[in-house]
Design an enzyme around this catalytic site. Structure first.
Site, short mmCIF file in Angstrom:
data_model
loop_
_atom_site.label_atom_id
_atom_site.label_comp_id
_atom_site.label_asym_id
_atom_site.label_seq_id
_atom_site.Cartn_x
_atom_site.Cartn_y
_atom_site.Cartn_z
CG ASP A 31 -85.00 -3.66 -23.13
OD1 ASP A 31 -85.59 -4.84 -23.13
OD2 ASP A 31 -83.93 -4.03 -22.68
N GLY A 32 -88.33 -2.98 -22.52
CA GLY A 32 -88.71 -2.37 -21.01
C GLY A 32 -90.51 -3.00 -20.76
CD1 TRP A 36 -95.29 0.51 -18.28
CD2 TRP A 36 -96.34 -0.88 -19.17
NE1 TRP A 36 -96.28 1.67 -17.51
CE2 TRP A 36 -97.30 0.61 -18.64
CE3 TRP A 36 -97.45 -2.17 -19.87
CZ2 TRP A 36 -98.35 0.05 -18.86
CZ3 TRP A 36 -98.69 -1.60 -19.53
CH2 TRP A 36 -98.82 -0.58 -19.49
CG HIS A 48 -94.87 -7.21 -26.70
ND1 HIS A 48 -93.31 -6.82 -25.93
CD2 HIS A 48 -94.59 -8.49 -25.94
CE1 HIS A 48 -92.81 -7.67 -25.77
NE2 HIS A 48 -93.15 -8.76 -25.93
CG LEU A 142 -90.16 10.16 -40.03
CD1 LEU A 142 -89.20 10.47 -38.25
CD2 LEU A 142 -90.68 8.94 -39.42
CD GLU A 215 -71.66 10.69 -29.43
OE1 GLU A 215 -71.67 10.30 -28.81
OE2 GLU A 215 -70.55 11.27 -30.61
C1 FPP Z 1 -88.11 -5.47 -25.44
O1 FPP Z 1 -89.09 -5.90 -24.55
C2 FPP Z 1 -89.15 -5.72 -26.35
C3 FPP Z 1 -90.00 -6.46 -27.77
C4 FPP Z 1 -88.94 -7.26 -28.09
C5 FPP Z 1 -90.77 -6.08 -28.79
C6 FPP Z 1 -91.24 -4.51 -28.97
C7 FPP Z 1 -92.29 -4.30 -29.69
C8 FPP Z 1 -93.02 -3.48 -29.96
C9 FPP Z 1 -93.02 -1.71 -29.13
C10 FPP Z 1 -94.20 -3.24 -30.35
C11 FPP Z 1 -94.99 -2.85 -31.30
C12 FPP Z 1 -93.91 -2.18 -32.25
C13 FPP Z 1 -94.51 -1.63 -33.22
C14 FPP Z 1 -93.60 -1.02 -34.07
C15 FPP Z 1 -95.65 -2.29 -33.95
P1 FPP Z 1 -89.01 -6.94 -23.67
O2 FPP Z 1 -90.13 -7.50 -23.53
O3 FPP Z 1 -87.73 -7.53 -23.87
O4 FPP Z 1 -88.81 -6.54 -21.74
P2 FPP Z 1 -88.23 -6.64 -21.15
O5 FPP Z 1 -86.78 -6.82 -21.20
O6 FPP Z 1 -88.89 -6.03 -20.10
O7 FPP Z 1 -88.55 -7.97 -20.00
#
Ligand code: FPP
Length: 254
Positions: A31-32, A36, A48, A142, A215
Site C-alpha cells: 500500500d502507498g 508516494w 504503481h 521461493l 502474525e
Molecule cells: C495500493 O496502493 C497498491 C495497488 C492497488 C497496486 C499494487 C501494485 C503494484 C505494487 C504494482 C505492481 C505489482 C506487481 C506484482 C507487478 P494505493 O494505490 O492504494 O496507494 P494509496 O493508498 O497511497 O493511494
C-alpha cells in the site's frame, strides 16, 4: 538515511535474524503507491510503476533468506472501482512486468503463481500470466504468488460453489475440505506473517481464510520505499512473538 548507513543497518539486522525461524509464507499488502506519487508530484500510475520496481528486490531478498512463499496483493476485486485509466494501466503493468522479469525469476529459481478469480480477468492478461506460470513450474526456490482480482470473501464464495457443484453433503464439510477448494490450494499454505505498508492498519479482505492465525505487521513506510531493511524489521518482529494457535504459553513451550 545515506546508503552506507542503510547497508550497516542491514548487516546489524541480519545478525539478529534466527535463520531457523523464517516465516514460510509472507503475504504483503503493498500500500502507498498513490501517496508516494503525490509526495513526488507524479501521477498515481508512476507510483504503481515505482511499486513494481520494489517487487524484484523484495522477491530476491525473501528468496535469499529462505522464505518459501511470498504472496503479494496486487489488485483486489474492489479495485475495479478505481478510475478506468488506472485499472487498465495496472492490468498492463502486471503482464508487462512479469514478462520483463521472467528470465530473472527463472535465473533465481523462483516459481510464479496467479491467485484470484480467473473468470473475470482480462483474457489477454490471464493468457500471459498462465504462460509465465507454466514456464516457471519446474523451479524449486521461493514461490511468488501474485494476487490479482482477488478477494478473501470471493475466494470463500468460489470455494463453496465448487464444493456444492462436486456434490458434497453438509456432513462432508470440514475446514480441510474448504482449504482444499481455495484458489491455488495445492500450492499456497497458511500465512505466517502478513505485512501491510503505508501505516494503514487493516487486512482489507486479503487471505482471510489462510491468515486466520498469521502474525500481523504494519509498517509506516510507503510501498515504493519498502526495502530489505524494512522486510528484516518485519521478520525480526515476527520472530519475537509467541504463536499459540489457541493454546497456552506453557503448552506451546512443552
Ligand atoms: C495500493 O496502493 C497498491 C495497488 C492497488 C497496486 C499494487 C501494485 C503494484 C505494487 C504494482 C505492481 C505489482 C506487481 C506484482 C507487478 P494505493 O494505490 O492504494 O496507494 P494509496 O493508498 O497511497 O493511494
Amino acid at each position: 538515511m545515506p546508503e552506507q548507513n542503510r547497508d550497516e543497518l542491514k548487516k546489524e539486522l541480519m545478525a539478529q535474524v534466527d535463520k531457523n525461524n523464517i516465516p514460510a509464507h509472507i503475504a504483503i499488502i503493498m500500500d502507498g503507491n498513490g501517496r508516494w506519487a503525490k509526495k513526488m508530484g507524479q501521477s498515481r500510475i508512476v507510483g504503481h510503476h515505482e511499486g513494481a520496481r520494489r517487487v524484484k528486490n523484495i522477491v530476491r531478498f525473501c528468496n535469499d533468506i529462505g522464505v518459501k512463499h511470498l504472496s503479494l496483493y496486487a489488485f483486489s476485486i474492489e479495485n475495479w472501482l478505481r478510475p478506468s485509466m488506472e485499472v487498465s494501466a495496472l492490468m498492463r503493468l502486471f503482464s508487462t512486468y512479469i514478462i520483463k522479469e521472467r528470465d530473472g525469476l527463472d535465473a533465481e529459481n523462483v516459481r510464479f503463481e496467479f491467485c484470484g478469480r480467473r473468470e473475470t480477468m482480462p483474457p489477454k492478461v490471464m493468457e500471459e500470466l498462465d504462460r509465465i506460470v507454466n514456464s516457471l513450474k519446474k523451479n524449486t526456490g521461493l514461490t511468488l504468488t501474485v494476487c490479482i482480482n482477488y478477494g478473501g470473501r470471493a475466494e470463500i464464495v468460489d470455494a463453496t460453489k465448487k464444493i456444492i457443484q462436486e456434490g458434497y453433503k453438509p456432513e462432508d464439510i470440514t475446514e480441510e475440505l474448504i482449504s482444499q477448494h481455495l484458489y491455488c490450494s495445492d500450492i499456497l499454505p497458511d500465512v505466517d506473517l502478513m505485512v501491510r505498508t503505508s501505516g494503514e492498519m487493516r487486512t482489507s479482505n486479503f487471505h482471510i481464510w489462510r491468515a486466520a492465525y498469521s502474525e500481523l505487521y504494519f509498517s509506516p513506510v510507503l510501498w515504493p520505499e519498502f526495502d530489505s531493511v524494512e522486510m528484516l524489521k518485519a521478520i525480526i518482529s515476527y520472530q519475537k512473538r509467541e504463536r499459540r494457535f489457541g493454546m497456552t504459553s506453557e503448552q506451546v513451550q512443552e
